[in-house]
Every structure is written in structure tokens, then in C-alpha cells.
Design a protein around this motif. Sequence first.
Motif, mmCIF file in Angstrom:
data_model
loop_
_atom_site.group_PDB
_atom_site.id
_atom_site.type_symbol
_atom_site.label_atom_id
_atom_site.label_comp_id
_atom_site.label_asym_id
_atom_site.label_seq_id
_atom_site.Cartn_x
_atom_site.Cartn_y
_atom_site.Cartn_z
ATOM 1 N N SER A 108 0.799 -1.087 -0.076
ATOM 2 C CA SER A 108 0.149 -0.227 0.102
ATOM 3 C C SER A 108 0.774 1.363 -0.066
ATOM 4 O O SER A 108 0.374 2.049 -0.631
ATOM 5 N N GLU A 128 -9.388 -1.469 2.304
ATOM 6 C CA GLU A 128 -8.432 -1.886 3.316
ATOM 7 C C GLU A 128 -8.590 -0.819 4.507
ATOM 8 O O GLU A 128 -8.814 -0.989 5.654
ATOM 9 N N GLU A 129 -8.273 0.400 4.063
ATOM 10 C CA GLU A 129 -8.118 1.531 4.868
ATOM 11 C C GLU A 129 -9.029 2.605 5.026
ATOM 12 O O GLU A 129 -9.450 2.798 3.788
ATOM 13 N N ASP A 174 -6.871 -1.426 -4.004
ATOM 14 C CA ASP A 174 -6.041 -2.059 -2.768
ATOM 15 C C ASP A 174 -6.945 -2.455 -2.029
ATOM 16 O O ASP A 174 -8.011 -1.990 -1.546
HETATM 17 MG MG MG Z 1 -2.029 -2.721 2.603
#
Ligand code: MG
Length: 456
Positions: A108, A128-129, A174
Motif C-alpha cells: 500500500s 482496506e483502510e 487496494d
Molecule cells: Mg495494505
Amino acid sequence: MAKSKTVFFCQNCGASSPKWIGNCPSCKQWNTYVEEVVEKTSTQSVPAWVDNQEEKTKKSSPKLITSLQSGPEQRIETTDAELNRVLGGGVVFGSLVLIGGEPGIGKSTLMLQVALQSDQKVLYVSGEESETQLKMRADRIGIRNEACYILSATEIQEIFKQVKKLKPGFLIVDSVQTLFSRSIESTPGSISQIRECTGQLLRFAKETNTPVFLIGHITKDGQIAGPKVLEHMVDTVLQFEGDRHHVYRILRAVKNRFGSASEMGIYEMAGEGLREVSNPSEVLISNRDQLLSGISITAAVEGVRPLMIETQALVSTAVYGTPQRNSNGYDLRRLNMLLAVLEKRCGFKLGAQDVFVNIAGGLKLDDPGTDLGIASAILSSYENIPLPTLTAFVGEIGLSGEVRASRRMDQRIDEAEKLGFEEIIVSANSVKGNSAKSIKVIGVKNIMEVATYLFG
Ligand code: MG
Ligand code: TYD
């Protein structure tokens, strides 16, 4: 309501079966079949980002090969020189690039950095974030690109809706394991979801000519999680690897439709993101004031770039039971073969010794030209005699102990010379007549000659 249809998919290779089976007939793995719900809906044949109208008017027909246009692929050079090199000179328009790596290795970070430093309009989609997390990370790396957009989403239809509005120069997703499509009922990360979402991203990339970077996780045994199918679908597979406890990270091309598949880039993980290492040889050799046994320097070639690398070996008497053989960064089976050759052909009694091998910097080597370096380090440790610091070793070792020529020998010799080495021991077949080099090139036929040369 129609009854939902379920199919069993092998989570390793993606093969399907109408009923559960224990052993996959296609990849021979055990217990990999998982039931997934697949719903055939009418929207499935049309990708989410294409209007039905557009789709209907588009037709493709066979064309004569002679009438087709060719030419070099159009590439975008990113600001990351290492990434450009690994991709074969920049990212090709309309290509789908998969970046795999273990959790926490820096995938990432690498992609966000590319997005933040690009001069294109970039959309970074993260499943993911959260946006806050991404912003915190971006602040750490430093924001240079004013047109870097962040989207926290996981649903492919939603992502395409935003992409259509924004029309970014390239797209980063991602990760592929978090994506899901509404037209399929199984959970994100399952084979059918991964296949469907990657398929849509692939069509998007090809039909709009937008490069897409896709991040993928890796399972414990080093496969890209999910199916092998994923690797077949994309144009390029890059592997981001390294030891999480070391600062160095290696980006390696595993498959590349637009360039060499043996290229690699080296990064250093710093407080403010990843830094390119443009002079790897200088970093990978430690300064040795004190002569120590078991250390040798080899000139490896990764891709097209020569690298001087420090290899270390420790040989000590096994005190208990079966001797241990352990290797960091060098193939263990190859190490066992080298030990057998040293024992049988040179008479070194290594059978009752523990042998440990380590490559400096957490690097992994798969260049057979490093064999001679490893073998010399082992012998040096066994004899407890340090090797001369300014000698490098290159050559592949065969089963009869012969030292074979390695590819790109001239480049390796040049690199050693550039770094101030005084002599380089290579296969006799690689020695060319009188060269005007300041480095002494010593040709050897077999490992016995090397042992005699080093230890008399
Ligand atoms: Mg990552
Ligand atoms: P990350 O990119 O989240 O890994 P992945 O996406 O592959 O799971 O990398 C996270 C690691 O990198 C974490 O251990 C912290 C470290 N890191 C730094 O050392 N410096 C930095 O500037 C950043 C952003 C991360």
C-alpha cells in the motif's frame, strides 16, 4: 424467486465442480473446494462501467494482420525509477498490473507513493483502510500530486461509477481480496468474486486504455491468495518481497507481457515511505575492518543489473543428531547439493556439520552464478580461514564439481572492478584473452581448483 445456484470452486487453481471433492483433479491439492453461490443475472455479461447502449453499438470483426498498426507500446513513466525498470520502462497504457506481497511488506505504501508523486490524475481505491488512515499515511510520505483522489469502497459497481465520473489517468485498487460484485452472491475474497472483479477491471483497462494497478495478498506459502487464475488474467505480476525486519524490499517481476520477467528493483523502507536504492552494490557489502571467516562476495545478476552481494556461511560441528542445514535467501535444496558436491568431490567432511547460509540485506537469490560465492563462504568457515576481502566469486557449480560459465559475465566483472575489487574468480570458460581491465580475472575449471587456490 429462482433457486440460487451453488458451485464448488478450488481455492487454489479456480477449477469448479458441481459437487464437493476432496482432491482437486486439476491441481492435485487436497481439501481446497469451497461452496460458492453463483447467480446468473442479466447484468453479468455487461461490465458495470459500460452503458448497455454503448455495448450494443460496439462490434469487432476479424481483421487482416497486415492491416493492423504496430509500434512500441505507449507507456507512462511513473516518478519511481525502480518501478519503471521492473515494468520494462514504465507502465503500458491499458495494462493490468498485479502487485503481490505478504501483509505489512509495504504494498500500500508503494502504490500510495506512486499516486502521490505522479503528475497524472490518479484514483486510489482502498477497501482496506479508511480515508483518515490513508491521509495520515499520505502526510508521512508527502503529497506532491494535487490530483490524487482517494476512494474508500469495495463494491465494483460503485467503484466504476466513480471512475466514470472522474476519468483518472490511472487507477490503483487496494486490494483485490476486498472487492465484490453485486451480481455474484459469494463473499469478497472468494474465487468467483476475485475472478469476476478482476475480469471487469481487465475489460475496463483494455477498453479505456487506462493502466490499472491491483494489489493482492499472498498466502503463507507464497502464492497470491486466491486462484492462480488471477495471475493468468493480468498482464504483469510483480512480487514485493523482503524481510519485514530488514529495511530492504525487493520488487520483482514474476510475469510481464511487456518486458523482461527477471527485472528487479530495490527499495529501503524509511520513516517517510520507500526510498529507491540506486546503488545496491554499495549498500549490500558491509565494510569489513576485521577479517572474518565464512564471508564471501559474489557478483549476482538480477534481471539485467549486476549486484555485488555479501554471502555468509557458518559451519560448526553438529552436536546432536542430524546436522542442521538452514538458509536465508538461498535455495535450501541447492545448498544441500553444494554440500554433497563439496563432500564427494573435494573431500571436505561436511556430513557431520551444521551449515547455515545467509545472504546480506534479506535478499533472495535465484541466480545460479552465486553458487561459487556460497561454496567459498562455506569452505572458508569450515577451514576457519578468512577469504581475501577484495576477491569476488562467480560461477554455477555442477554435480561433478565443475564451475560453469554464467550469463552477463562482462557486466559482473565490470561491476566488481567499479567497486574496487582486485580479483574475481570465474569459470575458465568465461575468461577472454588479454583484457585491459585493472581487475585480475582468474579462470577455474572446478571447485577443487578454487579450494587449492584459496587454502593451498
Ligand atoms: Mg495494505
Ligand atoms: P503497508 O504498505 O501497509 O503494507 P501492505 O499494504 O503490504 O500490507 O506497509 C506497512 C509497513 O510499512 C508498516 O509496518 C509500517 C511501515 N512504514 C514505514 O516504515 N514507513 C512509512 O513511511 C510507511 C508509510 C510505512
